[in-house]
Design a protein around this motif. Sequence first.
Motif, PDB file in Angstrom:
ATOM      1  N   ARG A 173       0.903  -1.291  -0.120  1.00 38.61           N
ATOM      2  CA  ARG A 173      -0.051  -0.130   0.197  1.00 38.61           C
ATOM      3  C   ARG A 173       0.779   1.311   0.028  1.00 38.61           C
ATOM      4  N   SER A 174       0.357   2.318  -0.282  1.00 41.30           N
ATOM      5  CA  SER A 174       1.122   3.580  -0.077  1.00 41.30           C
ATOM      6  C   SER A 174       0.945   3.999   1.275  1.00 41.30           C
ATOM      7  N   ASP A 175       2.043   4.890   1.603  1.00 41.84           N
ATOM      8  CA  ASP A 175       2.328   5.217   3.068  1.00 41.84           C
ATOM      9  C   ASP A 175       1.488   6.553   2.951  1.00 41.84           C
ATOM     10  N   GLN A 337       5.313  -0.821   1.974  1.00 42.25           N
ATOM     11  CA  GLN A 337       4.616   0.562   1.851  1.00 42.25           C
ATOM     12  C   GLN A 337       5.496   1.391   0.997  1.00 42.25           C
TER      13      GLN A 337
END
Length: 368
Positions: A173-175, A337
């Motif tokens: 996922r994106s941070d 991430q």
Amino acid sequence: MLPHARQEFLLRQLELHGSLRATEVAQMMGVSPVTVRRDIAELADQGRVERVHGGALSNGSRAGRPDVARTLIGVVVPSRTFYYPDVLHGMESVAATMRARIVLGVAGYSPEAERSRVERLLSLGVEGLVLTPSHVQAPEETAPWLASIPVPVVLLERHLDATRKVREIDSIRSDHSYGAMLAVDHLAALGHTRVALALDSWTPTAPWIRTGYLEAVDKLGLDPVPVTEMPSGFNDLQAITDAADAVLNMCLASQTRAVLAHSDHHAIQIAEIAQLRGLRVPEDIAVISYDDVLVAHAAVPLTAVTPPRVELGREALRMLMGRVDGTEEPSSPRHVQLLPRLTIRESCGGSVRLPPPRRTAVARPRRR
């Protein structure tokens, strides 16, 4: 199994393997060889396959394609628009080199539709799944189902730790907390001592953005500003307009001259309403959007936090294929991430010129 579903299964098998035997496929589908041969004949009449004794060949088989996909991968996401096309583009950019064929299912944030799409993909023979689970169901309810999926899974833009079993599922996922911190830090460097947050709290991204925003405000010593909740319905323009008005009223009353807005729909509306009220962007109020799908085309192109959507798709497929092929090292579960970046456009401007209370226009924020 309906004729359409059977024929779709036959086409997927041909794309994966280049050829099939009617008896083997009949056993896989639980139907008679006669039924499979009839389906093959219909597909051959349509010019979609080449019929041969005992089975069928892909139309591309005679050309001896060396890159025939050998692994069918299922992808289930909430939407085929806005955020996810770039993610899918990232997957497609590496799928051919991995000889993977992606089959998409769209669940629309419905847990029931999500399970239905996964079951269908499993029936087609997918060997792995990239999955973005709906957030409208409690993690404790979703976890047992995720843990029961019989093929490798990579969670996309989600991380669940409701149980030990589901925590061991790979995720990427994106941070988003870091993304919010990027935006606040940029505005503080320009001289803003107050930064408002307009947040669509319904989305699963919202808690991470809120956390990053509050952490940045604290670390930079900025004056606190209440977080404004924004409506989620993109089609309810009046509700978004009313919320944008409320954000601007609060900013003017508190001499706040900068807003981080999630998502693009809200950021664009805030900037447009500000201009309609005679405020200049960025001279009177700076706006940063979170998502960066639409805001480059706003009347004033908006600076935005840009999640690494293409990279997410690419790395998610690589992670999954490593599991499917059994070549992934190390073998322990991974939670990855990727960092967003800040895309600078016209909506922030230079140093703040309107002096906020108790500080000069050029003063740097206190750091603790």
